[in-house]
Design a protein around this motif. Structure first.
Motif, mmCIF file in Angstrom:
data_model
loop_
_atom_site.group_PDB
_atom_site.id
_atom_site.type_symbol
_atom_site.label_atom_id
_atom_site.label_comp_id
_atom_site.label_asym_id
_atom_site.label_seq_id
_atom_site.Cartn_x
_atom_site.Cartn_y
_atom_site.Cartn_z
ATOM 1 N N LYS A 1 -4.449 15.802 5.715
ATOM 2 C CA LYS A 1 -4.726 16.549 7.246
ATOM 3 C C LYS A 1 -4.289 15.530 8.555
ATOM 4 O O LYS A 1 -4.636 14.482 8.511
ATOM 5 N N ASN A 2 -3.102 16.371 8.274
ATOM 6 C CA ASN A 2 -2.630 15.658 10.212
ATOM 7 C C ASN A 2 -1.565 14.773 9.669
ATOM 8 O O ASN A 2 -0.659 13.620 11.031
ATOM 9 N N ASN A 3 -1.356 14.289 8.500
ATOM 10 C CA ASN A 3 -0.105 13.235 8.664
ATOM 11 C C ASN A 3 1.030 14.071 8.164
ATOM 12 O O ASN A 3 1.029 15.252 7.676
ATOM 13 N N THR A 4 2.046 13.144 8.002
ATOM 14 C CA THR A 4 3.532 14.091 8.065
ATOM 15 C C THR A 4 4.424 12.790 6.609
ATOM 16 O O THR A 4 5.894 13.364 7.094
ATOM 17 N N ALA A 5 3.892 11.619 6.890
ATOM 18 C CA ALA A 5 4.879 10.962 6.148
ATOM 19 C C ALA A 5 3.929 10.586 4.694
ATOM 20 O O ALA A 5 2.796 9.715 5.359
ATOM 21 N N LEU A 6 4.968 9.783 3.840
ATOM 22 C CA LEU A 6 4.535 9.522 2.863
ATOM 23 C C LEU A 6 5.109 7.504 3.405
ATOM 24 O O LEU A 6 5.893 8.388 2.857
ATOM 25 N N ALA A 7 4.777 6.605 2.742
ATOM 26 C CA ALA A 7 5.520 4.866 2.860
ATOM 27 C C ALA A 7 4.621 4.353 2.734
ATOM 28 O O ALA A 7 3.443 4.285 1.733
ATOM 29 N N VAL A 8 5.654 3.209 2.261
ATOM 30 C CA VAL A 8 5.472 1.807 1.567
ATOM 31 C C VAL A 8 5.286 1.769 2.576
ATOM 32 O O VAL A 8 5.962 0.687 3.432
ATOM 33 N N THR A 9 3.673 0.196 2.650
ATOM 34 C CA THR A 9 3.292 -0.490 3.882
ATOM 35 C C THR A 9 2.682 -1.765 3.109
ATOM 36 O O THR A 9 2.166 -2.106 1.893
ATOM 37 N N HIS B 1 -6.893 16.930 0.043
ATOM 38 C CA HIS B 1 -6.590 17.741 0.973
ATOM 39 C C HIS B 1 -7.030 17.178 2.758
ATOM 40 O O HIS B 1 -5.985 16.931 3.387
ATOM 41 N N SER B 2 -7.804 16.492 2.329
ATOM 42 C CA SER B 2 -8.095 16.162 4.297
ATOM 43 C C SER B 2 -8.027 14.712 3.447
ATOM 44 O O SER B 2 -7.347 14.149 5.135
ATOM 45 N N GLN C 1 1.032 -1.833 -0.287
ATOM 46 C CA GLN C 1 -0.062 0.118 -0.250
ATOM 47 C C GLN C 1 0.357 1.241 0.090
ATOM 48 O O GLN C 1 2.234 0.821 0.774
ATOM 49 N N LEU C 2 0.719 2.732 -1.027
ATOM 50 C CA LEU C 2 0.469 3.781 -0.585
ATOM 51 C C LEU C 2 -0.206 4.142 0.861
ATOM 52 O O LEU C 2 -0.948 4.048 0.478
ATOM 53 N N SER C 3 0.581 4.210 2.174
ATOM 54 C CA SER C 3 -0.047 5.156 3.012
ATOM 55 C C SER C 3 0.675 6.082 3.032
ATOM 56 O O SER C 3 1.348 6.318 3.514
ATOM 57 N N LEU C 4 -0.175 7.434 3.550
ATOM 58 C CA LEU C 4 0.309 8.362 4.341
ATOM 59 C C LEU C 4 -0.585 8.143 6.198
ATOM 60 O O LEU C 4 -1.269 7.859 6.587
ATOM 61 N N GLU D 1 9.054 12.592 3.902
ATOM 62 C CA GLU D 1 8.174 13.657 4.748
ATOM 63 C C GLU D 1 7.399 14.750 3.877
ATOM 64 O O GLU D 1 7.438 14.904 2.253
ATOM 65 N N ILE D 2 5.599 15.271 4.677
ATOM 66 C CA ILE D 2 5.073 15.771 3.223
ATOM 67 C C ILE D 2 4.338 16.776 4.064
ATOM 68 O O ILE D 2 4.898 17.409 5.119
ATOM 69 N N ASP D 3 4.090 17.770 3.385
ATOM 70 C CA ASP D 3 3.693 18.623 3.824
ATOM 71 C C ASP D 3 1.648 18.372 3.893
ATOM 72 O O ASP D 3 0.822 18.382 2.421
ATOM 73 N N ASP D 4 1.801 18.174 5.147
ATOM 74 C CA ASP D 4 -0.345 17.772 4.827
ATOM 75 C C ASP D 4 -0.998 19.248 5.157
ATOM 76 O O ASP D 4 -2.523 18.797 5.013
ATOM 77 N N LYS D 5 -0.200 20.286 4.987
ATOM 78 C CA LYS D 5 -1.542 21.880 4.375
ATOM 79 C C LYS D 5 -1.560 22.121 2.812
ATOM 80 O O LYS D 5 -2.457 22.625 2.329
ATOM 81 N N GLN D 6 -0.616 20.765 2.070
ATOM 82 C CA GLN D 6 -1.106 21.452 0.285
ATOM 83 C C GLN D 6 -2.221 20.596 -0.139
ATOM 84 O O GLN D 6 -2.897 19.855 0.985
ATOM 85 N N GLU D 7 -2.551 21.370 -0.742
ATOM 86 C CA GLU D 7 -3.795 20.571 -2.321
ATOM 87 C C GLU D 7 -4.407 19.732 -1.887
ATOM 88 O O GLU D 7 -5.952 18.852 -2.185
ATOM 89 N N ALA D 8 -3.084 18.520 -2.996
ATOM 90 C CA ALA D 8 -3.606 17.367 -3.329
ATOM 91 C C ALA D 8 -2.263 16.844 -3.864
ATOM 92 O O ALA D 8 -0.822 17.803 -3.392
ATOM 93 N N LEU D 9 -2.243 15.340 -3.285
ATOM 94 C CA LEU D 9 -0.596 14.936 -3.836
ATOM 95 C C LEU D 9 -1.048 14.112 -4.372
ATOM 96 O O LEU D 9 -1.839 12.909 -4.714
ATOM 97 N N SER D 10 -0.407 13.553 -5.508
ATOM 98 C CA SER D 10 -0.233 12.383 -7.016
ATOM 99 C C SER D 10 0.760 11.911 -6.686
ATOM 100 O O SER D 10 2.544 12.741 -6.930
#
Length: 336
Positions: free
Chosen positions: A274-282, A270-271, A213-216, A308-317
């Motif tokens: 929110k409140n996530n700080t990292a992108l991971a492979v699980t 964006h939702s 899985q790709l996980s936030l 690491e990710i910015d949880d305030k960005q609008e979206a992430l692809s």
């Protein structure tokens, strides 16, 4: 003094038990390791035992590292229990002996030895495949020392990604445990594809499915919590790759040095960020039936933090693509 098989009979119940008593399991696995090292005389620290073998489709780990997989408590327990469930299911159809193919047995065939305390050699027969000649010699000696050679139909020194199986239609259970977390480095995918194409459609595959899985996730929550299997409350998982019997039958990369699976794009809103700080492979591993290795239960299911990710960005692809070759891995790239 108890002989080796009697000592194995004392060890097996804690591994095979449906209940999980971590103290008893830890002690049983410590005794199991001591028994195997005594039988085999495997020396952990020698360079030849620590050397890995680079194969065309991944890394065959050295005997030392293969032996140390036993230290992963839930990995050992759940795989042994899952294999037992698969055997029991086949035996319920009055099929004996159950023919078991174990690819990547390592120096001990760790995942099947406890089952020798449950079944006779008339009930189960083992074919072991191991590419490392040192592990190959050790595993044969382990069965000899246990007085369990009658369980062995064959022991084969060969690369399981290339092996042409004799009498493949007879095989009932296939065990392939050449795994690291995130399906990286070792040739689990290539072995599964090669072996599944040769076996009957109703063969039982162990593990049944490995999912990436790709996980936030919230890094602090995920790793600072006291519970080892705790998921961060805001975590978001999106499956990007599955290895199972059905999928493996569709793979066609024999003889190809490097093979790229189709790209898969994953979008996080964006939702979800929110409140996530990292992108991971699980990783989630369904071993068999209800025996599943979930988040952080094992070294195999520890999240691999990509960035690491910015949880305030609008979206992430994010694009993902699994690659088979000298260094198997899931390739992850963030779209700009």
């Amino acid at each position: 003094m108890k002989n080796y098989l009697e000592r194995l009979q004392d060890i097996a119940p804690a591994i095979l038990s449906e209940d999980i008593n971590y103290f008893e399991l830890s002690n049983a696995l410590k005794s199991y390791k001591e028994l195997l090292l005594e039988i085999s005389n495997l020396e952990y620290e020698t360079e030849e035992n620590r050397d890995n073998i680079a194969l065309p489709h991944g890394l065959a780990i050295g005997p030392t590292w293969a032996a140390r997989c036993l230290d992963d408590m839930m990995r050992t327990k759940k795989f042994v229990r899952g294999i037992n469930l698969a055997i029991s299911k086949i035996k319920s159809k009055n099929k004996e002996p159950v023919q078991i193919l174990y690819c990547g047995s390592g120096p001990f065939a760790t995942l099947v030895l406890p089952l020798l305390t449950l079944y006779t050699s008339e009930e189960i027969q083992l074919t072991l495949v191991e590419v490392n000649p040192i592990s190959f010699a050790h595993v044969k000696n382990v069965f000899k020392s246990l007085g369990a050679e009658a369980y062995l139909k064959n022991v084969i020194l060969e690369d399981a990604t290339k092996i042409n199986l004799e009498n493949s239609h007879e095989i009932d259970v296939v065990i392939i445990e050449c795994l690291q977390h995130a399906l990286a480095r070792e040739p689990q995918v290539a072995i599964t594809a090669n072996v599944m194409k040769q076996c009957r459609g109703d063969v039982s595959l162990i593990p049944e499915e490995v999912s990436l899985q790709l996980s936030l996730l919230n890094h602090k929550e995920e790793f600072d919590n006291n519970s080892i299997i705790f998921n961060s409350s805001s975590r978001v998982d999106k499956k990007v790759f599955s290895l199972n019997k059905r999928e493996a039958l569709q793979y066609n990369f024999n003889g190809v040095e490097s093979y790229f699976f189709p790209k898969k794009e994953v979008c996080f809103t964006h939702s979800e960020l929110k409140n996530n700080t990292a992108l991971a492979v699980t990783t989630t591993i369904k071993i068999f039936d209800n025996e599943v290795l979930t988040n952080k239960e094992s070294g195999l299911t520890i999240p691999y933090i990509f960035c690491e990710i910015d949880d305030k960005q609008e979206a992430l692809s994010v694009n993902t693509q699994y690659e088979v070759g000298l260094n198997p891995k899931l390739i992850v790239s963030i779209k700009k």
